[in-house]
Design a protein around this motif. Structure first.
Motif, PDB file in Angstrom:
ATOM      1  N   PRO A   5       6.177  -1.157  -7.305  1.00 24.36           N
ATOM      2  CA  PRO A   5       6.051  -0.310  -6.273  1.00 24.36           C
ATOM      3  C   PRO A   5       5.005   0.860  -6.651  1.00 24.36           C
ATOM      4  N   GLN A   6       5.640   1.159  -7.748  1.00 21.86           N
ATOM      5  CA  GLN A   6       4.894   2.543  -8.376  1.00 21.86           C
ATOM      6  C   GLN A   6       3.328   2.459  -8.577  1.00 21.86           C
ATOM      7  N   GLU A   7       2.982   1.098  -8.780  1.00 29.91           N
ATOM      8  CA  GLU A   7       1.577   1.045  -9.078  1.00 29.91           C
ATOM      9  C   GLU A   7       1.010   0.143  -8.015  1.00 29.91           C
ATOM     10  N   MET A  54       9.706  -1.219  -0.641  1.00 31.90           N
ATOM     11  CA  MET A  54       9.673   0.076  -0.164  1.00 31.90           C
ATOM     12  C   MET A  54       9.162  -0.046   1.334  1.00 31.90           C
ATOM     13  N   LYS A  55       8.230  -1.253   1.622  1.00 31.30           N
ATOM     14  CA  LYS A  55       7.459  -1.509   2.759  1.00 31.30           C
ATOM     15  C   LYS A  55       8.186  -2.442   3.562  1.00 31.30           C
TER      16      LYS A  55
END
Length: 66
Positions: A5-7, A54-55
């Motif tokens: 998720p960070q990327e 996250m989504k």
């Protein structure tokens, strides 16, 4: 298959026979990511799924064959 998720990228690791990596001609293969509910073409073979927690989205990886 893993989602970072960070990327916001999907990584796919594959296992190959070490004896064939050096002397064998390279084989071109095509992969495509589909989200849940997307139409999947008939020439697609399922590889794996990863989740964006996250989504709340699922990403499905397929190999496209001729």
């Amino acid at each position: 298959v893993d989602y970072i998720p960070q990327e916001a990228v999907i990584f796919m690791w594959v296992e190959v026979d070490a004896d064939t990596v050096i002397d064998t001609p390279k084989e071109v293969r095509t992969f495509k990511v589909f989200t849940t509910g997307s139409g999947i073409p008939n020439n697609a073979r399922y590889i794996g799924t990863t989740i964006d927690n996250m989504k709340g989205e699922a990403h499905h990886v397929y190999e496209l064959r001729d």
